[in-house]
Scaffold this motif. Structure first.
Motif, PDB file in Angstrom:
ATOM      1  N   ILE A 291       0.851  -1.179   0.000  1.00 46.40           N
ATOM      2  CA  ILE A 291       0.000   0.000   0.000  1.00 46.40           C
ATOM      3  C   ILE A 291       0.888   1.231   0.000  1.00 46.40           C
ATOM      4  O   ILE A 291       1.922   1.273   0.682  1.00 46.40           O
ATOM      5  CB  ILE A 291      -0.964   0.015   1.207  1.00 46.40           C
ATOM      6  CG1 ILE A 291      -1.902   1.219   1.109  1.00 46.40           C
ATOM      7  CG2 ILE A 291      -0.216  -0.011   2.525  1.00 46.40           C
ATOM      8  CD1 ILE A 291      -3.059   1.158   2.095  1.00 46.40           C
ATOM      9  N   LEU A 292       0.535   2.216  -0.783  1.00 42.56           N
ATOM     10  CA  LEU A 292       1.319   3.440  -0.880  1.00 42.56           C
ATOM     11  C   LEU A 292       1.129   4.275   0.387  1.00 42.56           C
ATOM     12  O   LEU A 292      -0.005   4.454   0.858  1.00 42.56           O
ATOM     13  CB  LEU A 292       0.868   4.236  -2.100  1.00 42.56           C
ATOM     14  CG  LEU A 292       1.833   5.267  -2.658  1.00 42.56           C
ATOM     15  CD1 LEU A 292       2.995   4.580  -3.352  1.00 42.56           C
ATOM     16  CD2 LEU A 292       1.115   6.195  -3.638  1.00 42.56           C
ATOM     17  N   PRO A 293       2.209   4.788   0.983  1.00 43.41           N
ATOM     18  CA  PRO A 293       2.043   5.598   2.200  1.00 43.41           C
ATOM     19  C   PRO A 293       1.079   6.772   2.021  1.00 43.41           C
ATOM     20  O   PRO A 293       0.377   7.134   2.969  1.00 43.41           O
ATOM     21  CB  PRO A 293       3.476   6.083   2.482  1.00 43.41           C
ATOM     22  CG  PRO A 293       4.351   5.009   1.903  1.00 43.41           C
ATOM     23  CD  PRO A 293       3.632   4.544   0.668  1.00 43.41           C
ATOM     24  N   GLY A 294       1.037   7.357   0.825  1.00 47.23           N
ATOM     25  CA  GLY A 294       0.151   8.486   0.597  1.00 47.23           C
ATOM     26  C   GLY A 294      -1.319   8.149   0.631  1.00 47.23           C
ATOM     27  O   GLY A 294      -2.166   9.043   0.694  1.00 47.23           O
ATOM     28  N   ASP A 295      -1.671   6.860   0.593  1.00 50.24           N
ATOM     29  CA  ASP A 295      -3.074   6.441   0.646  1.00 50.24           C
ATOM     30  C   ASP A 295      -3.515   6.068   2.055  1.00 50.24           C
ATOM     31  O   ASP A 295      -4.655   5.637   2.249  1.00 50.24           O
ATOM     32  CB  ASP A 295      -3.301   5.234  -0.283  1.00 50.24           C
ATOM     33  CG  ASP A 295      -3.151   5.591  -1.748  1.00 50.24           C
ATOM     34  OD1 ASP A 295      -3.566   6.700  -2.132  1.00 50.24           O
ATOM     35  OD2 ASP A 295      -2.608   4.768  -2.507  1.00 50.24           O
ATOM     36  N   ILE A 296      -2.635   6.216   3.030  1.00 48.64           N
ATOM     37  CA  ILE A 296      -2.946   5.817   4.405  1.00 48.64           C
ATOM     38  C   ILE A 296      -3.514   6.999   5.179  1.00 48.64           C
ATOM     39  O   ILE A 296      -2.964   8.097   5.162  1.00 48.64           O
ATOM     40  CB  ILE A 296      -1.680   5.284   5.108  1.00 48.64           C
ATOM     41  CG1 ILE A 296      -1.176   4.013   4.403  1.00 48.64           C
ATOM     42  CG2 ILE A 296      -1.960   4.998   6.577  1.00 48.64           C
ATOM     43  CD1 ILE A 296       0.137   3.496   4.952  1.00 48.64           C
ATOM     44  N   ASP A 297      -4.621   6.756   5.870  1.00 49.18           N
ATOM     45  CA  ASP A 297      -5.188   7.763   6.757  1.00 49.18           C
ATOM     46  C   ASP A 297      -4.642   7.593   8.171  1.00 49.18           C
ATOM     47  O   ASP A 297      -4.227   8.553   8.802  1.00 49.18           O
ATOM     48  CB  ASP A 297      -6.710   7.668   6.765  1.00 49.18           C
ATOM     49  CG  ASP A 297      -7.360   8.831   7.491  1.00 49.18           C
ATOM     50  OD1 ASP A 297      -7.320   9.953   6.953  1.00 49.18           O
ATOM     51  OD2 ASP A 297      -7.890   8.629   8.601  1.00 49.18           O
ATOM     52  N   THR A 298      -4.651   6.354   8.665  1.00 47.28           N
ATOM     53  CA  THR A 298      -4.115   6.042   9.982  1.00 47.28           C
ATOM     54  C   THR A 298      -3.416   4.697   9.916  1.00 47.28           C
ATOM     55  O   THR A 298      -3.899   3.766   9.270  1.00 47.28           O
ATOM     56  CB  THR A 298      -5.226   5.986  11.057  1.00 47.28           C
ATOM     57  OG1 THR A 298      -5.943   7.218  11.063  1.00 47.28           O
ATOM     58  CG2 THR A 298      -4.636   5.747  12.439  1.00 47.28           C
ATOM     59  N   LEU A 299      -2.278   4.593  10.583  1.00 46.90           N
ATOM     60  CA  LEU A 299      -1.526   3.341  10.644  1.00 46.90           C
ATOM     61  C   LEU A 299      -1.353   2.936  12.097  1.00 46.90           C
ATOM     62  O   LEU A 299      -0.845   3.707  12.916  1.00 46.90           O
ATOM     63  CB  LEU A 299      -0.152   3.504   9.991  1.00 46.90           C
ATOM     64  CG  LEU A 299       0.798   2.300  10.112  1.00 46.90           C
ATOM     65  CD1 LEU A 299       0.261   1.107   9.340  1.00 46.90           C
ATOM     66  CD2 LEU A 299       2.203   2.664   9.640  1.00 46.90           C
ATOM     67  N   GLU A 300      -1.806   1.714  12.419  1.00 49.96           N
ATOM     68  CA  GLU A 300      -1.554   1.107  13.720  1.00 49.96           C
ATOM     69  C   GLU A 300      -0.469   0.057  13.564  1.00 49.96           C
ATOM     70  O   GLU A 300      -0.565  -0.807  12.687  1.00 49.96           O
ATOM     71  CB  GLU A 300      -2.811   0.401  14.237  1.00 49.96           C
ATOM     72  CG  GLU A 300      -3.767   1.253  15.009  1.00 49.96           C
ATOM     73  CD  GLU A 300      -4.882   0.395  15.583  1.00 49.96           C
ATOM     74  OE1 GLU A 300      -5.268   0.641  16.727  1.00 49.96           O
ATOM     75  OE2 GLU A 300      -5.371  -0.521  14.896  1.00 49.96           O
ATOM     76  N   VAL A 301       0.544   0.112  14.408  1.00 57.09           N
ATOM     77  CA  VAL A 301       1.614  -0.884  14.390  1.00 57.09           C
ATOM     78  C   VAL A 301       1.597  -1.617  15.725  1.00 57.09           C
ATOM     79  O   VAL A 301       1.713  -0.998  16.786  1.00 57.09           O
ATOM     80  CB  VAL A 301       2.989  -0.231  14.162  1.00 57.09           C
ATOM     81  CG1 VAL A 301       4.071  -1.302  14.076  1.00 57.09           C
ATOM     82  CG2 VAL A 301       2.979   0.606  12.885  1.00 57.09           C
ATOM     83  N   TYR A 302       1.440  -2.942  15.667  1.00 60.12           N
ATOM     84  CA  TYR A 302       1.428  -3.769  16.867  1.00 60.12           C
ATOM     85  C   TYR A 302       2.763  -4.500  16.972  1.00 60.12           C
ATOM     86  O   TYR A 302       3.182  -5.169  16.028  1.00 60.12           O
ATOM     87  CB  TYR A 302       0.306  -4.801  16.820  1.00 60.12           C
ATOM     88  CG  TYR A 302      -1.053  -4.222  16.520  1.00 60.12           C
ATOM     89  CD1 TYR A 302      -1.528  -3.108  17.195  1.00 60.12           C
ATOM     90  CD2 TYR A 302      -1.870  -4.794  15.547  1.00 60.12           C
ATOM     91  CE1 TYR A 302      -2.759  -2.581  16.913  1.00 60.12           C
ATOM     92  CE2 TYR A 302      -3.117  -4.274  15.266  1.00 60.12           C
ATOM     93  CZ  TYR A 302      -3.559  -3.168  15.951  1.00 60.12           C
ATOM     94  OH  TYR A 302      -4.791  -2.635  15.674  1.00 60.12           O
ATOM     95  N   SER A 303       3.397  -4.396  18.117  1.00 66.68           N
ATOM     96  CA  SER A 303       4.700  -5.015  18.341  1.00 66.68           C
ATOM     97  C   SER A 303       4.543  -6.211  19.270  1.00 66.68           C
ATOM     98  O   SER A 303       4.849  -6.157  20.456  1.00 66.68           O
ATOM     99  CB  SER A 303       5.673  -3.991  18.935  1.00 66.68           C
ATOM    100  OG  SER A 303       5.798  -2.863  18.101  1.00 66.68           O
ATOM    101  N   GLY A 304       4.071  -7.324  18.729  1.00 66.53           N
ATOM    102  CA  GLY A 304       3.909  -8.536  19.514  1.00 66.53           C
ATOM    103  C   GLY A 304       2.739  -8.472  20.466  1.00 66.53           C
ATOM    104  O   GLY A 304       1.987  -7.490  20.531  1.00 66.53           O
ATOM    105  N   SER A 305       2.546  -9.556  21.236  1.00 66.83           N
ATOM    106  CA  SER A 305       1.504  -9.648  22.266  1.00 66.83           C
ATOM    107  C   SER A 305       0.105  -9.446  21.697  1.00 66.83           C
ATOM    108  O   SER A 305      -0.724  -8.764  22.294  1.00 66.83           O
ATOM    109  CB  SER A 305       1.758  -8.625  23.388  1.00 66.83           C
ATOM    110  OG  SER A 305       3.021  -8.789  23.952  1.00 66.83           O
TER     111      SER A 305
END
Length: 705
Positions: A142-156
């Motif tokens: 996905i192109l970064p310019g098309d992202i409204d919100t990004l959630e990044v989960y680091s394990g768990s």
């Protein structure tokens, strides 16, 4: 929305992101609170209202909510403004939106690594886009310019978030609800003859929203090079993205998200045949390239049966290809590898809130058809084997259940399990329990969290045919079926708020069996997945996010101290034949040793500033202590010790907005042009040096139609 007779109100099916909730009541002053909505959470706000024109207070019981206890998962959330302002992050192939903010995440040998592992998962609106191939794809999904919100989960992760133990990226794309028949035109130009351009348009009615974009990019610098000089390293790509949302009534929502793109990468080389790098990995005579087509479409029906019951059905389709093509005059070998995968499946989930419980139940699965073609033609007199091709079918089905039980408003217990069945040339099953807890200390509002859980990561659908087996045998190796990676992960941490600053510290460990990695088949450019007997990843991380300091910007810090180790024997994929002899290049003594992407210390420190006169400036300083020295103790070793040199880079972006519709900015990455060998492991192009200085200007124009 009007509250009920108790003064309470509930919003359902709210997309993830940051919001401001404002309360109005006759006779009281207006009150507002900011809230961040994360997936699978139900944040609660309490408002203290002040009587209009008086100093008397009416207090709603309990104090304002602190950090959420709805999740034990370390989460990093970025808005589209964060992505636009971060130096280099909005480029097609940029990963700065992850690596600048998420601890223990970095790019080496052209691949994103996170929390000590390779396999990560991309989600669109919570729906996983499957891709089981490792060490084959370089292009973005996905192109970064098309992202409204990004959630990044680091394990768990809770049981409803799959089995990629090292990282999950949940993307909420732009919808069109944020625009009113408006378009953004973005044009960039910089050194290496680079340009990265996009036009996007969106609009909405009260019940329907649409968003679409077209993009194109090219540069003479693409992949990390084997030497400081950039040779044979062009990249270009183009694609399109679209999102449609329709709300026929208050209870139903339909959404379609689709993307189609094509990327082309030249494989960089070292043109000096007498160099040390060419003695280890001969690339001077190669002129190879990789073409990567990718497309997906997801459809989601979201049904709100009641304020406490949400039902979602999300079928999807994903096509992914990676065509590695050797040049016709390559020496000493012409390698051709075509890998194409088709995935079709669905995710069905039911969310139910009752009493003190938040329950998720669902099923996720897909069928996959994998087609592989391999051909290796030696031009130095080495005997050749015929080309080979094969089509393989496989599939994954997972059932999950997860519950969050709020014992009190400040203490939550989390429990769930995920049962997975994998079927292809082999069949495997796994049942993975997961447990977590989050406790908020009253008055301090510190949140303590802990997690312990099991994961099963299904293996790539890959099978070696007779001709490819002959090639492996000629290189003193053979093939064995790949089996799924099985992980045990624990994590505990604390989140400390102080005057709207947020400090989070986490300690984690992942123990893996059949740890998935990759290796090349002898003196060829054919890379094949492998599994190590076991691996151990241990580390701790620290993140710090500031409030909007003096209304002029936010600081961010992400630090990780980590060690990622693996031990032989290699149990699947490309292995040594029995009996094992020293002639096999994969005959590695047992015992935990650092993986090729192990880096003990990683630090990112940055500031996204908003200055007077609509000027903005953003910076990021990156420090890495150095990756594993794969040539330690050999005659080819260029550096002493077990690790390569540490490295520091500084990135900067400065811009200004005019008349609310024109924005001009300049981005500079690795401003000082400090170059260092990142790693001497063998993937695309052999060894790898860090990115050179890149400078580009950006022009953004918003207009109505």
């Amino acid at each position: 929305m009007d509250s009920d007779v108790n003064g309470e109100f509930v919003f359902t099916a709210v997309p993830i992101g940051n919001y401001t909730v404002t309360v109005l009541s006759k006779g009281f002053q207006q009150a507002s609170q900011d809230v961040g909505v994360q997936s699978d959470t139900s944040p609660v706000l309490h408002f203290q209202l002040t009587i209009e024109g008086a100093t008397e207070n009416v207090v709603v019981p309990e104090t304002a909510a602190g950090p959420t206890t709805d999740s034990a998962t370390p989460t990093t959330m970025l808005s589209r403004t964060d992505i636009q302002r971060t130096p280099g992050a909005e480029r097609t192939n940029g990963m700065e939106m992850i690596t600048d903010y998420v601890p223990a995440s970095y790019i080496t040998h052209d691949m994103l690594h996170m929390m000590g592992g390779h396999q990560v998962n991309w989600l669109i609106d919570g729906v996983p886009i499957p891709n089981t191939n490792i060490a084959t794809n370089l292009g973005p999904q996905i192109l970064p310019g098309d992202i409204d919100t990004l959630e990044v989960y680091s394990g768990s992760y809770d049981a409803d978030y799959g089995d990629r133990a090292y990282g999950v990226f949940n993307v909420v794309p732009r919808t069109g609800f944020e625009r009113d028949k408006e378009c953004d035109l973005v044009f960039t130009a910089g050194n290496f003859y680079q340009t990265d351009d996009q036009i996007s348009c969106g609009g909405h009615t009260p019940r329907f929203a649409y968003y679409g974009s077209l993009n194109g990019n090219r540069s003479n610098y693409g992949l990390q090079t084997p030497i400081p000089r950039v040779v044979n390293d062009g990249v270009n790509g183009f694609g399109g993205f679209a999102s449609f949302i329709f709300n026929p009534d208050a209870k139903d929502q339909y959404r379609v998200v689709t993307s189609l793109r094509r990327d082309y990468y030249q494989i960089p080389i070292d043109p000096d045949p007498n160099s040390l790098e060419n003695q280890v990995y001969p690339s001077s005579g190669l002129h190879d390239a990789e073409v990567e087509p990718d497309g997906y479409v997801t459809f989601s029906w979201v049904r709100t049966f009641s304020p406490n019951t949400l039902f979602t059905v999300s079928p999807f389709y994903h096509y992914n290809g990676a065509d590695y093509n050797g040049g016709p005059n390559d020496a000493p070998v012409i390698s051709t590898v075509h890998q194409h995968a088709n995935y079709a499946g669905a995710q069905i989930a039911l969310n139910q809130n009752f009493w003190k419980n938040d329950l998720q139940v669902g099923v996720y699965g897909f069928g996959q058809h994998q087609y592989n073609y391999f051909n290796n033609v030696f031009t130095d007199g080495t005997p050749n084997v015929p080309s080979s091709s094969i089509g393989v079918n496989g599939g994954v089905v997972s059932e999950f259940i997860n519950d969050k039980f709020k014992v009190t408003p400040w203490f939550t217990l989390i429990a769930g399990f995920r049962a997975t069945q994998f079927t292809s040339t082999i069949s495997e099953t796994a049942t993975d329990p997961r447990f977590g807890a989050a406790l908020r200390i009253p008055r301090l509002n510190w949140v303590l969290s802990g997690f312990y859980g099991y994961y099963y990561q299904a293996p790539p659908v890959s099978t070696a045919t007779g001709a490819l087996l002959d090639l492996a045998n000629s290189q003193n190796s053979t093939f064995s079926p790949l089996r799924g990676e099985r992980d045990i992960q624990w994590q505990y941490g604390v989140t400390i708020p102080y005057r709207n600053w947020t400090l989070s510290a986490n300690n984690y460990e992942t123990r893996a069996e059949n740890w998935l990695d990759h290796n090349n088949i002898g003196e060829s450019n054919i890379f094949w997945p492998i599994t190590w007997s076991s691996a151990l990843v241990q580390g701790w991380s620290l993140t710090l996010r500031s409030p909007n300091v003096l209304n002029h910007g936010q600081f961010h810090l992400a630090y990780a101290n980590q060690i990622a180790q693996a031990t032989s024997p290699i149990t699947g994929g490309l292995i040594c034949p029995v009996p094992v002899t020293s002639a096999c290049p994969l005959d590695i003594p047992p015992g935990l040793a650092p993986a090729d992407h192990d880096q003990r210390n990683t630090l990112n420190l940055g500031f996204n500033g908003t200055l007077p006169w609509k000027v903005f400036a953003s910076t990021n300083v990156y420090y890495g202590s150095g990756f594993t020295n794969g040539l330690e103790g050999t005659p080819q070793a260029q550096y002493p010790g077990a690790y390569l040199p540490g490295h520091t880079t500084f990135d900067l972006a400065v811009g200004k907005t005019f008349a609310d519709k024109y924005t001009i900015s300049v981005n500079s990455l690795n401003v000082a042009n400090r170059r260092v060998q990142l790693d001497n492991s063998l993937t695309f192009g052999g060894f790898h040096w860090n990115d050179p200085r890149q400078i580009y200007g950006e022009f953004r124009y918003r207009f109505k139609y």
